[in-house]
Write an enzyme that holds these catalytic residues in place. Structure first.
Site, PDB file in Angstrom:
ATOM      1  CD  GLU A  54      -4.362   0.790   2.527  1.00 22.82           C
ATOM      2  OE1 GLU A  54      -3.760   0.269   1.566  1.00 22.82           O
ATOM      3  OE2 GLU A  54      -3.838   1.636   3.285  1.00 22.82           O
ATOM      4  CG  ASP A  98       9.029   8.057  -4.403  1.00 27.38           C
ATOM      5  OD1 ASP A  98       7.786   8.146  -4.559  1.00 27.38           O
ATOM      6  OD2 ASP A  98       9.607   6.999  -4.112  1.00 27.38           O
ATOM      7  CB  SER A 143       2.673   8.888  -1.974  1.00 28.15           C
ATOM      8  OG  SER A 143       1.560   8.016  -2.115  1.00 28.15           O
ATOM      9  CB  ALA A 144      -0.346   8.499  -6.638  1.00 32.83           C
ATOM     10  CG  ASP A 145      -1.402   7.264  -0.970  1.00 36.63           C
ATOM     11  OD1 ASP A 145      -1.836   6.650  -1.966  1.00 36.63           O
ATOM     12  OD2 ASP A 145      -0.900   6.715   0.028  1.00 36.63           O
ATOM     13  CB  VAL A 186      -4.121   5.773   0.577  1.00 41.85           C
ATOM     14  CG1 VAL A 186      -4.918   7.042   0.847  1.00 41.85           C
ATOM     15  CG2 VAL A 186      -3.765   5.071   1.883  1.00 41.85           C
ATOM     16  CE  LYS A 219       5.046   1.804   9.183  1.00 44.07           C
ATOM     17  NZ  LYS A 219       4.068   1.267   8.230  1.00 44.07           N
TER      18      LYS A 219
HETATM   19  N1  PSU Z   1       2.187   3.210   4.694  1.00 42.03           N
HETATM   20  C1  PSU Z   1       2.058   2.282   5.658  1.00 42.03           C
HETATM   21  N2  PSU Z   1       1.469   1.091   5.361  1.00 42.03           N
HETATM   22  C2  PSU Z   1       1.016   0.802   4.107  1.00 42.03           C
HETATM   23  C3  PSU Z   1       1.158   1.810   3.084  1.00 42.03           C
HETATM   24  C4  PSU Z   1       1.744   3.000   3.428  1.00 42.03           C
HETATM   25  O1  PSU Z   1       2.456   2.532   6.788  1.00 42.03           O
HETATM   26  O2  PSU Z   1       0.500  -0.305   3.873  1.00 42.03           O
HETATM   27  C5  PSU Z   1       0.633   1.541   1.690  1.00 42.03           C
HETATM   28  C6  PSU Z   1      -0.717   2.259   1.483  1.00 42.03           C
HETATM   29  O3  PSU Z   1      -1.554   1.447   0.672  1.00 42.03           O
HETATM   30  C7  PSU Z   1      -0.309   3.510   0.725  1.00 42.03           C
HETATM   31  C8  PSU Z   1       0.849   3.015  -0.108  1.00 42.03           C
HETATM   32  O4  PSU Z   1      -1.339   4.051  -0.065  1.00 42.03           O
HETATM   33  O5  PSU Z   1       1.540   2.105   0.735  1.00 42.03           O
HETATM   34  C9  PSU Z   1       1.751   4.137  -0.570  1.00 42.03           C
HETATM   35  O6  PSU Z   1       2.674   3.653  -1.508  1.00 42.03           O
HETATM   36  P1  PSU Z   1       3.521   4.677  -2.409  1.00 42.03           P
HETATM   37  O7  PSU Z   1       4.548   5.257  -1.499  1.00 42.03           O
HETATM   38  O8  PSU Z   1       4.127   3.791  -3.455  1.00 42.03           O
HETATM   39  O9  PSU Z   1       2.558   5.668  -2.968  1.00 42.03           O
HETATM   40 MN    MN Z   2       6.296   6.209  -2.520  1.00 34.85          MN
END
Ligand code: PSU
Ligand code: MN
Length: 310
Positions: A31, A144, A146-148, A114, A165
């Protein structure tokens, strides 16, 4: 020099990745949000290139994915890694599923998360993707999500990572993965890794010991014509693990700072990642880069084992 996937899709695949896919060689997607929003320059660029080298060490071909001038590009060049990595992160769009039409439509240079990378990898026919940590359910903000996690439920790509994390609510993250029908596999672990530390203490679905066994599970999903992803978790190498109390204290501080500063939405993850890195200094960076390169190498082994199954 690049060739288009089709006349319809705004997807370009590098010649090297095209040839590897055509010759049924193992390919591992990587990514770009971790480059633009996850790590500081120049560590981000060094780490991204070290991940590509890690994939190659295992006998697979790396395909780092980003949006370049509105085209989803599978296998960006080292020069593009450097260019994206040295841009101010506020100037690069972080593309999850909902952001891709904007970046493509407005012909932007943008990074894929992701979720965004899974979409692109699947379009290109790549089965394995390696990264550091996935997004999840935020602590104290259970809406909240994540869309992941949703993408893992709807796109058939195996994502190799070190869990998430503990800036996130890990028990709720596992609940959403269960709801989404995503198997969580531990390679050499029976609990979910917590990124900086090897274990969150939370049990996952299955423990296996070898990349070959992981490949069998991916093949199992393919035989079932499953339309969802698989999460393959690999703990940070023991020598580079962060002390759990150091990690936890930094995360609590960073999460509190995000709340006081009114950070929300897609800005939360990059903000908290930056604060944790600043609070824990070199130690967290070592853990972070170590697990990223290790996951890239492991992703390469899994992709090779999957091709060997035929
Ligand atoms: N967690 C990490 N490092 C990162 C990310 C998440 O430890 O770089 C990045 C990844 O690209 C992940 C995104 O897909 O943050 C998730 O963001 P959000 O919570 O806005 O979905
Ligand atoms: Mn998020």
């Amino acid at each position: 020099m690049n060739s288009k996937l089709s006349h319809q899709l705004p997807v370009r695949i590098s010649v090297e990745v095209q040839e590897a896919l055509h010759n049924k060689q193992a390919v591992v997607a990587l990514e770009s949000t971790l480059i633009t929003h996850g790590l500081p320059y120049p560590l981000n660029v060094e780490t991204a290139l070290a991940m590509e080298a890690g994939v190659r060490e295992s006998g697979a071909v790396p395909a780092t994915i980003a949006v370049l001038k509105g085209e989803i590009t599978v296998g960006i060049s080292a020069a593009d890694v450097e260019r994206l990595g040295s841009m101010e992160s506020g100037r690069v769009r972080k593309c999850s599923r909902r952001d891709l039409p904007i970046a493509v439509g407005l012909r932007e240079d943008a990074a894929t998360t992701v979720a965004g990378t899974m979409i692109a990898a699947h379009m290109a026919g790549i089965e394995v993707f390696a990264t550091g940590g996935i997004g999840g359910v935020h602590r104290g903000a259970p809406f909240d999500v994540s869309a992941d996690l949703i993408e893992l439920g709807r796109t058939p790509v195996a994502v190799v990572c070190s869990g998430a994390k503990s800036i996130l609510d890990l028990p709720l993250t596992l609940e959403v993965l269960e709801t989404q029908g995503v198997p969580v596999v531990g390679l050499g672990t029976d609990t979910l890794p917590a990124f900086y530390t090897r274990s969150s203490g939370l049990p996952i679905d299955v423990r296996v010991e070898t990349p070959e066994e992981v490949a069998l599970i991916i093949q199992g999903a393919q035989r079932l014509q499953a339309q969802h992803g698989i999460l393959i978790t690999v703990p940070v190498p023991a020598a580079d693990e962060l002390d759990a109390s150091v990690a936890e204290a930094a995360i609590q501080q960073a999460t509190a700072d995000a709340a006081t500063q009114g950070i929300h939405g897609k800005a939360v993850t990059p903000f908290v990642l930056g604060r944790v890195a600043a609070l824990t200094g070199g130690e967290s960076k070592r853990a972070n880069t170590s697990l990223l390169v290790n996951n890239a190498r492991t992703g390469g082994k899994i992709a090779v084992a999957l091709k060997a199954l035929g």
